[in-house]
Motif scaffolding. Structure first.
Motif, PDB file in Angstrom:
ATOM      1  N   ARG A  14    -132.668  44.654  26.517  1.00  0.00           N
ATOM      2  CA  ARG A  14    -133.723  45.671  26.478  1.00  0.00           C
ATOM      3  C   ARG A  14    -134.582  45.514  25.231  1.00  0.00           C
ATOM      4  NH1 ARG A  14    -133.867  50.249  23.792  1.00  0.00           N
ATOM      5  NH2 ARG A  14    -131.667  50.039  23.236  1.00  0.00           N
ATOM      6  N   LEU A  15    -133.951  45.173  24.100  1.00  0.00           N
ATOM      7  CA  LEU A  15    -134.686  45.063  22.843  1.00  0.00           C
ATOM      8  C   LEU A  15    -135.310  43.702  22.616  1.00  0.00           C
ATOM      9  CD1 LEU A  15    -132.325  46.901  20.304  1.00  0.00           C
ATOM     10  CD2 LEU A  15    -134.480  47.737  21.240  1.00  0.00           C
ATOM     11  N   LEU A  16    -134.666  42.632  23.120  1.00  0.00           N
ATOM     12  CA  LEU A  16    -135.049  41.290  22.675  1.00  0.00           C
ATOM     13  C   LEU A  16    -135.498  40.349  23.771  1.00  0.00           C
ATOM     14  CD1 LEU A  16    -132.225  40.710  20.032  1.00  0.00           C
ATOM     15  CD2 LEU A  16    -134.601  41.365  19.616  1.00  0.00           C
ATOM     16  N   ASP A  17    -135.525  40.791  25.028  1.00  0.00           N
ATOM     17  CA  ASP A  17    -136.029  39.909  26.076  1.00  0.00           C
ATOM     18  C   ASP A  17    -137.515  39.626  25.867  1.00  0.00           C
ATOM     19  OD1 ASP A  17    -133.652  39.514  27.289  1.00  0.00           O
ATOM     20  OD2 ASP A  17    -134.075  40.653  29.104  1.00  0.00           O
ATOM     21  N   ALA A  18    -137.986  38.542  26.457  1.00  0.00           N
ATOM     22  CA  ALA A  18    -139.387  38.149  26.309  1.00  0.00           C
ATOM     23  C   ALA A  18    -140.316  39.292  26.675  1.00  0.00           C
ATOM     24  CB  ALA A  18    -139.675  36.933  27.187  1.00  0.00           C
ATOM     25  N   GLY A  19    -141.284  39.545  25.820  1.00  0.00           N
ATOM     26  CA  GLY A  19    -142.264  40.594  26.086  1.00  0.00           C
ATOM     27  C   GLY A  19    -141.913  41.931  25.488  1.00  0.00           C
ATOM     28  N   SER A  20    -140.685  42.120  25.013  1.00  0.00           N
ATOM     29  CA  SER A  20    -140.301  43.411  24.422  1.00  0.00           C
ATOM     30  C   SER A  20    -141.009  43.601  23.082  1.00  0.00           C
ATOM     31  CB  SER A  20    -138.787  43.486  24.232  1.00  0.00           C
ATOM     32  OG  SER A  20    -138.371  42.554  23.257  1.00  0.00           O
ATOM     33  N   ALA A  21    -141.204  44.850  22.718  1.00  0.00           N
ATOM     34  CA  ALA A  21    -141.959  45.166  21.499  1.00  0.00           C
ATOM     35  C   ALA A  21    -141.263  44.631  20.256  1.00  0.00           C
ATOM     36  CB  ALA A  21    -142.148  46.675  21.390  1.00  0.00           C
ATOM     37  N   LEU A  22    -139.927  44.787  20.167  1.00  0.00           N
ATOM     38  CA  LEU A  22    -139.217  44.336  18.974  1.00  0.00           C
ATOM     39  C   LEU A  22    -139.234  42.820  18.873  1.00  0.00           C
ATOM     40  CD1 LEU A  22    -137.557  44.941  16.482  1.00  0.00           C
ATOM     41  CD2 LEU A  22    -135.502  45.003  17.908  1.00  0.00           C
ATOM     42  N   ARG A  23    -139.064  42.131  19.989  1.00  0.00           N
ATOM     43  CA  ARG A  23    -139.091  40.658  19.943  1.00  0.00           C
ATOM     44  C   ARG A  23    -140.455  40.159  19.475  1.00  0.00           C
ATOM     45  NH1 ARG A  23    -136.061  36.408  22.620  1.00  0.00           N
ATOM     46  NH2 ARG A  23    -137.244  34.464  22.414  1.00  0.00           N
ATOM     47  N   ARG A  24    -141.527  40.773  19.983  1.00  0.00           N
ATOM     48  CA  ARG A  24    -142.864  40.355  19.559  1.00  0.00           C
ATOM     49  C   ARG A  24    -143.062  40.595  18.066  1.00  0.00           C
ATOM     50  NH1 ARG A  24    -144.621  43.246  24.136  1.00  0.00           N
ATOM     51  NH2 ARG A  24    -145.666  44.736  22.767  1.00  0.00           N
ATOM     52  N   ALA A  25    -142.540  41.735  17.589  1.00  0.00           N
ATOM     53  CA  ALA A  25    -142.694  42.055  16.169  1.00  0.00           C
ATOM     54  C   ALA A  25    -141.917  41.073  15.301  1.00  0.00           C
ATOM     55  CB  ALA A  25    -142.228  43.485  15.900  1.00  0.00           C
ATOM     56  N   VAL A  26    -140.678  40.749  15.696  1.00  0.00           N
ATOM     57  CA  VAL A  26    -139.868  39.810  14.919  1.00  0.00           C
ATOM     58  C   VAL A  26    -140.492  38.423  14.934  1.00  0.00           C
ATOM     59  CG1 VAL A  26    -137.625  38.655  14.755  1.00  0.00           C
ATOM     60  CG2 VAL A  26    -137.725  41.105  15.291  1.00  0.00           C
ATOM     61  N   ALA A  27    -140.882  37.959  16.119  1.00  0.00           N
ATOM     62  CA  ALA A  27    -141.433  36.607  16.253  1.00  0.00           C
ATOM     63  C   ALA A  27    -142.733  36.436  15.480  1.00  0.00           C
ATOM     64  CB  ALA A  27    -141.651  36.291  17.729  1.00  0.00           C
ATOM     65  N   SER A  28    -143.509  37.516  15.373  1.00  0.00           N
ATOM     66  CA  SER A  28    -144.790  37.432  14.663  1.00  0.00           C
ATOM     67  C   SER A  28    -144.645  37.633  13.164  1.00  0.00           C
ATOM     68  CB  SER A  28    -145.763  38.471  15.223  1.00  0.00           C
ATOM     69  OG  SER A  28    -145.310  39.791  14.919  1.00  0.00           O
ATOM     70  N   GLY A  29    -143.490  38.142  12.739  1.00  0.00           N
ATOM     71  CA  GLY A  29    -143.292  38.412  11.320  1.00  0.00           C
ATOM     72  C   GLY A  29    -143.909  39.714  10.860  1.00  0.00           C
ATOM     73  N   ARG A  30    -144.506  40.475  11.792  1.00  0.00           N
ATOM     74  CA  ARG A  30    -145.120  41.768  11.428  1.00  0.00           C
ATOM     75  C   ARG A  30    -144.105  42.865  11.757  1.00  0.00           C
ATOM     76  NH1 ARG A  30    -149.388  39.154  14.042  1.00  0.00           N
ATOM     77  NH2 ARG A  30    -149.072  40.413  15.929  1.00  0.00           N
TER      78      ARG A  30
END
Length: 428
Positions: A14-30
């Protein structure tokens, strides 16, 4: 085997699958400061490390169990100096709920300034354990126990990885045995990897194959997750109580077994089951309270494990019998009236008059002795302070023994109201 990239993380879909808000934030460094709330071995520390990796920040970790305020201040001062030099710090605080309010407040100005990216990890409900100032500056992410399928995937990766895992050591295990290890891990990836490592070490002396006998030896003392004073404890006692209340004996005996298996004090469970007999069964089945006391005494005499059957029988009976909280509601309403109306004087006719002076003052005057009244009840005699008037707290339900009480009380209350109306001292 700790994951070094988001794609290596298992569980937390729920938190880290592709497209999730937290994954995008972590991957972008923001990223934002956060609280990671979840059971042991679900990936809280790993996620904090990945946050630092993707944010290209310095990673510092402290434990609220081992660190005091002086060490916290030292780490924060180092983070300030690093921030002044143009580099951020991810400060990971393990078991953050163990810090007191003063220690938690120490992080606030540094979070506000941005010198640290705060990541707190906790196994306890942040709403109860963390102060509101810290919570308002962090996002809470709820992590879940890792599923059996995801733990199996982590174990398979460990078996194949020759650099960090068991690859190249000739370890063999069949899928069913791997699934047994995943079950024994009970949602904890770290525990699953530890069990696999122990089994592999034993198997190396047996040609590298993890046999059923070896696995049975490793899993012999498996335990389930249970925190006697934490969130899981209160969640499970709540589940037991609500299963009894909803007349589900199968669920009730399951949750009782879960708590006993986890090491819960049987005396505590006996006390809570007795409370259920009073609160949720009440006068719908007065035998329930007697059974609760007897089951409690039986456990005290027999001990464990024999006495546990008495508690199981009690849980099944309480869940199966008629329910009523009418006495519980009546008690709470009466207590509320006591607080609302204060110290009201006892009506004169209800007072005792052991002396001549008391009789002259009117104590006991106009009291009607119910046994001499028609039908054995003085219908027009009030039992409440004059300023309050009559009250109706106890409203029996049409279930169990309360059906009989309702059949008696309903006409009696109507007759009393009629008698008072005829006397002219109040409407129904």
């Amino acid at each position: 085997m700790r994951p070094r990239a988001l794609d290596e993380m298992v569980g937390q879909h729920r938190l880290l699958d592709a497209g999730s808000a937290l994954r995008r934030a972590v991957a972008s460094g923001r990223l934002h400061s956060m609280i990671l709330w979840g059971p042991p071995g679900c990936g809280k520390t790993t996620l904090a490390l990945l946050v630092a990796e993707y944010a290209e920040a310095e990673f510092r970790a402290i434990s609220a169990v081992l660190s005091g305020l002086p060490e916290v201040r030292k780490v924060l001062a180092e983070a300030d100096a690093r921030f002044a030099a143009g580099r951020r710090t991810v400060l990971f605080v393990d078991e953050v709920h163990r810090f007191n309010k003063l220690q938690q407040d120490a992080f606030l100005p540094h979070i506000e300034k941005g010198s640290i990216l705060f990541v707190g990890a906790t196994t306890e409900n942040p709403s109860f354990e963390l102060n509101s100032a810290l919570l308002s500056r962090c996002r809470v992410h709820v992590l879940e126990a890792v599923s059996r399928e995801d733990i199996v995937a982590a174990l398979e990766r460990a078996l194949d990885d020759g650099e960090r895992g068991l690859g190249g050591r000739g370890i063999a295990i069949d899928p069913a045995s791997l699934a047994l290890i995943a079950d024994a891990a009970d949602g904890d990836v770290r525990r699953g990897l530890t069990l696999l490592e122990i089994a592999a070490e034993l198997a190396e002396g047996e040609g590298g194959r993890i046999s059923e006998a070896t696995l049975a030896q490793v899993l012999a003392d498996r335990t389930r997750r249970f925190d006697k004073g934490g969130e899981q404890f209160y969640d499970q006692i709540s589940a037991l109580h609500k299963s009894v209340r909803s007349s589900n004996p199968d669920a009730a005996v399951y949750w009782l077994a879960r708590m006993l298996d986890g090491g819960c004090d049987p005396a505590y469970l006996a006390r809570r089951l007795t409370r259920m007999a009073v609160e949720d069964i009440g006068l719908a089945d007065p035998r329930a309270l007697q059974m609760a006391i007897e089951a409690w005494e039986t456990f005290d005499r027999l001990g464990s494990p024999e006495g546990e059957l008495a508690l199981a029988q009690l849980a099944i009976y309480l869940a199966s019998t008629a329910k009523s909280n009418a006495a519980y509601v009546a008690w709470n309403e009466a207590r509320a009236d006591v607080r609302l109306h204060g110290t009201q004087p006892v009506p004169l006719h209800l007072r005792n008059a052991p002396t001549k002076l008391m009789k002259e003052l009117g104590y006991g005057a106009s009291y009607q002795y119910d046994h001499d009244a028609e039908g054995g009840i003085a219908l027009d005699q009030t039992g409440f302070p004059d300023a309050m008037g009559e009250r109706e707290y106890y409203r029996p339900v049409a279930r169990g023994m309360e059906i009989r009480l309702k059949e008696k009380l309903d006409p009696l209350r109507r007759a009393r109201a009629g008698a008072r109306a005829a006397r002219g001292d109040g409407a129904e």
